[in-house]
Design a protein around this motif. Structure first.
Motif, mmCIF file in Angstrom:
data_model
loop_
_atom_site.group_PDB
_atom_site.id
_atom_site.type_symbol
_atom_site.label_atom_id
_atom_site.label_comp_id
_atom_site.label_asym_id
_atom_site.label_seq_id
_atom_site.Cartn_x
_atom_site.Cartn_y
_atom_site.Cartn_z
ATOM 1 N N GLY A 110 8.358 13.590 -52.275
ATOM 2 C CA GLY A 110 8.808 12.813 -51.124
ATOM 3 C C GLY A 110 8.804 13.648 -49.872
ATOM 4 O O GLY A 110 8.933 14.871 -49.922
ATOM 5 N N SER A 111 8.642 12.994 -48.761
ATOM 6 C CA SER A 111 8.652 13.694 -47.485
ATOM 7 C C SER A 111 9.554 12.947 -46.518
ATOM 8 O O SER A 111 10.033 11.854 -46.820
ATOM 9 C CB SER A 111 7.233 13.806 -46.918
ATOM 10 N N ALA A 112 9.771 13.553 -45.377
ATOM 11 C CA ALA A 112 10.591 12.932 -44.338
ATOM 12 C C ALA A 112 9.957 13.238 -42.991
ATOM 13 O O ALA A 112 9.286 14.250 -42.829
ATOM 14 C CB ALA A 112 12.021 13.466 -44.382
ATOM 15 N N ASP A 113 10.165 12.344 -42.054
ATOM 16 C CA ASP A 113 9.673 12.595 -40.705
ATOM 17 C C ASP A 113 10.433 13.757 -40.096
ATOM 18 O O ASP A 113 11.540 14.098 -40.531
ATOM 19 C CB ASP A 113 9.838 11.351 -39.836
ATOM 20 N N VAL A 114 9.834 14.351 -39.081
ATOM 21 C CA VAL A 114 10.475 15.463 -38.375
ATOM 22 C C VAL A 114 11.857 15.031 -37.903
ATOM 23 O O VAL A 114 12.026 13.963 -37.322
ATOM 24 C CB VAL A 114 9.605 15.906 -37.182
ATOM 25 N N GLY A 115 12.870 15.849 -38.204
ATOM 26 C CA GLY A 115 14.237 15.556 -37.794
ATOM 27 C C GLY A 115 15.027 14.719 -38.786
ATOM 28 O O GLY A 115 16.228 14.548 -38.633
ATOM 29 N N GLU A 116 14.356 14.178 -39.822
ATOM 30 C CA GLU A 116 15.041 13.376 -40.827
ATOM 31 C C GLU A 116 15.239 14.193 -42.102
ATOM 32 O O GLU A 116 14.607 15.223 -42.303
ATOM 33 C CB GLU A 116 14.242 12.111 -41.131
ATOM 34 N N ILE A 117 16.119 13.697 -42.985
ATOM 35 C CA ILE A 117 16.432 14.391 -44.234
ATOM 36 C C ILE A 117 15.670 13.741 -45.386
ATOM 37 O O ILE A 117 15.543 12.517 -45.445
ATOM 38 C CB ILE A 117 17.953 14.342 -44.508
ATOM 39 N N LYS A 118 15.157 14.563 -46.303
ATOM 40 C CA LYS A 118 14.451 14.046 -47.473
ATOM 41 C C LYS A 118 15.418 13.290 -48.376
ATOM 42 O O LYS A 118 16.635 13.457 -48.297
ATOM 43 C CB LYS A 118 13.813 15.193 -48.259
ATOM 44 N N THR A 161 16.863 24.509 -50.675
ATOM 45 C CA THR A 161 16.928 23.049 -50.628
ATOM 46 C C THR A 161 17.337 22.567 -49.246
ATOM 47 O O THR A 161 16.768 21.605 -48.717
ATOM 48 C CB THR A 161 17.902 22.518 -51.700
ATOM 49 N N VAL A 162 18.303 23.232 -48.639
ATOM 50 C CA VAL A 162 18.713 22.863 -47.274
ATOM 51 C C VAL A 162 17.553 23.082 -46.310
ATOM 52 O O VAL A 162 17.244 22.230 -45.468
ATOM 53 C CB VAL A 162 19.956 23.667 -46.841
ATOM 54 N N ALA A 163 16.886 24.237 -46.421
ATOM 55 C CA ALA A 163 15.760 24.539 -45.529
ATOM 56 C C ALA A 163 14.615 23.552 -45.729
ATOM 57 O O ALA A 163 13.917 23.198 -44.768
ATOM 58 C CB ALA A 163 15.280 25.969 -45.757
ATOM 59 N N ASP A 164 14.409 23.112 -46.965
ATOM 60 C CA ASP A 164 13.341 22.164 -47.266
ATOM 61 C C ASP A 164 13.709 20.743 -46.858
ATOM 62 O O ASP A 164 12.835 19.951 -46.521
ATOM 63 C CB ASP A 164 13.038 22.196 -48.768
#
Length: 197
Positions: A110-118, A161-164
């Motif tokens: 899964g991915s997230a947009d820039v500024g959003e959380i996975k 995990t936080v950094a990712d």
């Protein structure tokens, strides 16, 4: 196809610390290889961003937000070089593998947009993979799987995990996880090992 290519290139960086853990290359060679890679990446990025060098491979291996910023591959080499030079091999190799192996697995889930959380599932998977990589690295380095090793692994996995999990934007610049995962994970492991020893 380009996303899969990116993930495979990403994971290939894990062969270097794995070569060290398998006893095939000394740690100095690992650090040296990443430092040389960082120098080469700096030259290529200077040509790409400053001169306008536009090779087709950049279109396949860079993301849209990297078009006017340093690309992820350069940030990858910078963070790998930094942890190789600053931290002891078990800590540095753990952080390197979290980026090389954990991050591509997380990205495929899964991915997230820039500024959003996975998503939670993706973050849990990233944490589990990184914990296994850290504990496995320490055990491969001859440490007993003690409470200290597990605690360090938990701290490193949490940091990775936080950094990712989120790509924050600071002063208009996206803080890519290729830059943040190894130092955050290694720093967290180092603090725990320092406190418990």
């Amino acid at each position: 196809m380009s996303e899969l290519q990116r993930r495979l290139v990403h994971a290939s960086g894990g062969l270097v610390p794995l070569g060290y853990l398998a006893g095939l290359v000394p740690w100095a060679a690992v650090a040296g290889l990443f430092v040389v890679s960082a120098v080469v990446a700096t030259v290529l990025e200077t040509l790409r961003l400053g001169v306008g060098l536009d090779w087709a491979i950049y279109d396949r291996l860079t993301r849209e937000y990297e078009q006017d910023n340093p690309a992820g591959y350069a940030l990858y080499t910078y963070s790998m070089s930094a942890v190789a030079l600053v931290f002891a091999p078990p800590v540095a190799a753990s952080g390197m593998l979290m980026l090389a192996v954990g991050d591509p697995i997380s990205g495929l889930l899964g991915s997230a947009d820039v500024g959003e959380i996975k998503g939670v599932t993706t973050l849990v998977a990233m944490f589990g993979v990184c914990l296994a990589l850290a504990v496995g690295t320490f055990v491969a380095e001859g440490f007993d799987p003690s409470t200290t090793v597990v605690a360090a692994g938990l701290a490193g996995a949490a940091g990775a995990t936080v950094a990712d999990g989120v790509k924050p934007v600071v002063a208009g610049y996206v803080v890519d996880d290729n830059l943040s995962i190894p130092p955050v994970a290694c720093g967290a492991m180092w603090v725990v090992l320092w406190l418990l020893r």
